[in-house]
Enzyme design. Structure first.
Site, PDB file in Angstrom:
ATOM      1  N   LYS A  53      41.159  48.085  54.287  1.00  0.00           N
ATOM      2  CA  LYS A  53      39.790  47.892  53.789  1.00  0.00           C
ATOM      3  C   LYS A  53      38.800  47.949  54.941  1.00  0.00           C
ATOM      4  O   LYS A  53      37.744  48.588  54.844  1.00  0.00           O
ATOM      5  CB  LYS A  53      39.688  46.557  53.037  1.00  0.00           C
ATOM      6  CG  LYS A  53      40.368  46.608  51.682  1.00  0.00           C
ATOM      7  CD  LYS A  53      40.583  45.248  51.048  1.00  0.00           C
ATOM      8  CE  LYS A  53      41.410  45.400  49.772  1.00  0.00           C
ATOM      9  NZ  LYS A  53      41.782  44.144  49.141  1.00  0.00           N
ATOM     10  N   GLN A  97      41.071  37.939  50.270  1.00  0.00           N
ATOM     11  CA  GLN A  97      42.326  38.620  49.942  1.00  0.00           C
ATOM     12  C   GLN A  97      43.266  37.671  49.213  1.00  0.00           C
ATOM     13  O   GLN A  97      43.561  36.574  49.693  1.00  0.00           O
ATOM     14  CB  GLN A  97      42.972  39.153  51.241  1.00  0.00           C
ATOM     15  CG  GLN A  97      44.215  39.987  51.026  1.00  0.00           C
ATOM     16  CD  GLN A  97      43.948  41.269  50.236  1.00  0.00           C
ATOM     17  OE1 GLN A  97      42.977  41.968  50.475  1.00  0.00           O
ATOM     18  NE2 GLN A  97      44.800  41.559  49.274  1.00  0.00           N
ATOM     19  N   ASP A 120      34.431  42.284  44.429  1.00  0.00           N
ATOM     20  CA  ASP A 120      35.717  42.469  43.750  1.00  0.00           C
ATOM     21  C   ASP A 120      35.545  42.409  42.228  1.00  0.00           C
ATOM     22  O   ASP A 120      36.441  42.786  41.481  1.00  0.00           O
ATOM     23  CB  ASP A 120      36.684  41.354  44.169  1.00  0.00           C
ATOM     24  CG  ASP A 120      37.772  41.865  45.088  1.00  0.00           C
ATOM     25  OD1 ASP A 120      37.985  43.095  45.136  1.00  0.00           O
ATOM     26  OD2 ASP A 120      38.423  41.027  45.739  1.00  0.00           O
TER      27      ASP A 120
END
Ligand code: NAP
Length: 296
Positions: A53, A97, A120
Site C-alpha cells: 500500500k 491494517q 477503507d
C-alpha cells in the site's frame, strides 16, 4: 467458447495512471493527498500488504505516513494515535491494517476513525450512506469489482447477479452496490452462503457470478451458464510441490473448466487483487479533494 480474461493488473495500472495525473494537478493547487497506514505487530501477511500500500502511494505521488507499532501496543495508545491522525490536516485517509492483535478492540478502533478519513469504507457511517445510496467511501474490494465490470464493458443494469459469500468486506457491500438505483447498479442480486439450499441452481441462473467464499472449486463449470461473466474474488493457497514456496494461489472458481463456458473471467492472481489497493488510492485522492472543498 474460451472466455476473454479480465486483466485486473492492466485495469489497475490504467486507473493508477489516471490517479497519478490527478494527483499532479492537485499538487499544482498545493494539495497533497496523504494516507496514514497503521500496523500493529509483526504478522508477515499484514506487513507485506502495508508495504504494498505504501509503495503504491509513492508511485502515484500520495504522501504515505507509516505508523508501525509493537504487538503489545495498548488500546489507549492506539486510540490516541487514531485521534492524532484524525486531527492532522496532512492526512486524508487512515488505514488500520486488520486483523489487529487479539487483545485490541478492533471495532472501537474502526469507530474512532473520522468517517471523512475512512478510506477503507468500513465505518458504520460510510456503510450506512452506501446502503441508502448517498455518496460515501466505498469499500475497496467491491468497488474494484464494479470498476472491473464497468471497464470491461459488462452491462450491470438488469443483469442477474449471483454472489457466493456474505462477508462484511465483500459479499454484503457488493450486493448493496449492485442493487443501487444508479449507473453501476440496477442489477437483480442473489446472495448465497453456507446455508443456501442448492447453490448450483442459483449460480446457474446468473449473468454475472461473483465468487467470494474463500474455498477452491466452489464454482464449477456445471454451475455456470454459457456466456456468463465470472468474477473470482477468492484467494486460496493449495499445495504445489512444483513451486519453490510449496503452494500456489487459486481462486474459488475452477478456472480452466469455467473459462470454456464463461464470456469473461478474472484470473487469480491478477484479477480482483490488484484493484483493491487501487481503490484505496482512489478513495484517498477523493478524500483530499473533499477536504480541500470544505476549506474553500
Ligand atoms: P469470509 O469472511 O470467510 O466469508 C466467506 C463467505 O462465503 C461466508 O459468507 C460463507 O458463508 C460463504 N461460503 C463459504 N463457503 C461456502 C460454500 N461452500 N458455499 C456457499 N457459501 C460459502 O471471506 P471474505 O473475507 O469475504 O473473503 C472471501 C475470499 O475472498 C477469501 O478467499 C479472501 O482471501 C478473498 N479476498 C480477496 C480480496 C482481494 O483483494 N483479492 C479481498 C478480500 C477478500 P457463511 O456466512 O454462511 O459462513
Amino acid at each position: 467458447m474460451a472466455a476473454r480474461i479480465i486483466d485486473g493488473k492492466q485495469v489497475a495500472a490504467d486507473m493508477r495512471a489516471e490517479l497519478k495525473v490527478e494527483v499532479a494537478k492537485l499538487k499544482e493547487d498545493g494539495i497533497v493527498p496523504g494516507l496514514a497506514v497503521v500496523l500493529v505487530g509483526e504478522d508477515p501477511a499484514s506487513k507485506s500488504y502495508v508495504t504494498a500500500k505504501e509503495r503504491a502511494c509513492e508511485e502515484i505521488g500520495i504522501y504515505s505516513n507509516d505508523n508501525r507499532l509493537p504487538a503489545d501496543t495498548g488500546q489507549a495508545e492506539l486510540m490516541a494515535l487514531v485521534d492524532k491522525l484524525n486531527k492532522d490536516p496532512k492526512i486524508n485517509g487512515i488505514l488500520v491494517q486488520l486483523p489487529l492483535p487479539k487483545h485490541l478492540d478492533e471495532s472501537e478502533v474502526l469507530l474512532a476513525i473520522d468517517p471523512a478519513k475512512d478510506v477503507d469504507g468500513f465505518h458504520p457511517v460510510n456503510v450506512g450512506k452506501m446502503v441508502v445510496g448517498e455518496e460515501a467511501f466505498l469499500p475497496c474490494t467491491p468497488h474494484g469489482i464494479i470498476q472491473l465490470l464497468v471497464r470491461s464493458g459488462v452491462k450491470i443494469e438488469g443483469a442477474e447477479v449471483v454472489i457466493v459469500g456474505r462477508s462484511n468486506i465483500v459479499g454484503k457491500p457488493i450486493a448493496n452496490m449492485l442493487i443501487q438505483k444508479n449507473d453501476t447498479g440496477n442489477a437483480t442480486v442473489t446472495v448465497c452462503h453456507t446455508r443456501t439450499k442448492n447453490l448450483a441452481e442459483h449460480v446457474r441462473r446468473a449473468d454475472i457470478i461473483i465468487a467470494a467464499a474463500g474455498r477452491p472449486n466452489t464454482v464449477t463449470a456445471d454451475m455456470v451458464k454459457e456466456g456468463a461473466v465470472v468474477i473470482d474474488v477468492g484467494v486460496n493457497r493449495v499445495e504445489d510441490a512444483t513451486k519453490k514456496r510449496g503452494y500456489r494461489l487459486v481462486g474459488d472458481v475452477d478456472f480452466a473448466a469455467v473459462s470454456e463456458k464463461a464470456s469473461l473471467i478474472t484470473p487469480v492472481p491478477g484479477g480482483v487483487g490488484p484493484m483493491t489497493i487501487t481503490m484505496l488510492l482512489f478513495n484517498t485522492v477523493a478524500s483530499a479533494k473533499q477536504a480541500a472543498a470544505r476549506k474553500g
